[in-house]
Design an enzyme around this catalytic site. Structure first.
Site: not given
Length: 180
Positions: A13-14
């Site tokens: 993810g981020c």
């Protein structure tokens, strides 16, 4: 005393969330946000966000393998994100947010595959693990403003709503592993 420094490259993810967590762990020399797995040389954040470079947001972790093992890093990695979400994490959607382990050697590949199989048998998540295990390729460090982003931008709305709660949960779960 000589250190046994090795590298891991992980996408979950981020990268702001993953990088902040790993930089707070004992045995981690450094963790840098970057991009890997794509076809475009020297991509920018804006290009990666368009979703057509093939790159994932990753964190390159330099760790002392005598203080924290690669398997321990992966166990923490799996605790930091949902590896059953294909090409997304929460509201962050796109191939750049995929779950991936970019291995640096055969031993890392084997460790990753074994752990994924074990976690799959433990039935921890409601779905199947979709984390890809791929040899590291086309790694590029992200722009300077992405490094230590959470620490440098505590008032950012995304940091407050997404990164801070995730890190609070992480710090509680791994309190004994944190740097002083």
């Amino acid at each position: 005393m000589a250190k046994n420094i090795q590298q891991a490259t992980l996408a979950g993810g981020c990268f702001w969330c993953i990088e902040s967590a790993f930089n707070s762990l004992e045995g981690i020399e450094s963790a840098y946000s970057g991009y890997a797995g794509g076809h475009l040389a020297n991509p920018t954040y804006e290009q990666v966000c368009k979703g057509d470079t093939g790159h994932a947001e990753v964190v390159r972790v330099n760790f002392d393998a005598d203080r924290i093992s690669y398997r321990e890093l992966l166990e923490i990695f799996f605790a930091l994100h949902d590896p059953t979400q294909l090409n997304r994490q929460g509201n962050d959607i796109g191939t750049q947010y995929r779950s991936a382990i970019f291995y640096h050697n055969g031993e890392q590949k084997l460790t990753a595959e074994q752990l994924i199989a074990e976690l799959g048998r433990e039935d921890i998540w409601p779905g199947d693990i979709v984390t890809e295990v791929t040899e590291v390729n086309n790694y590029y460090q992200a722009e300077d403003y992405h490094q230590d982003y959470f620490s440098n931008n505590p008032q950012n709305q995304y940091c407050n709503m997404v990164v801070a709660p995730k890190l609070a949960k992480f710090r509680q779960k791994f309190a004994a592993r944190l740097k002083n």
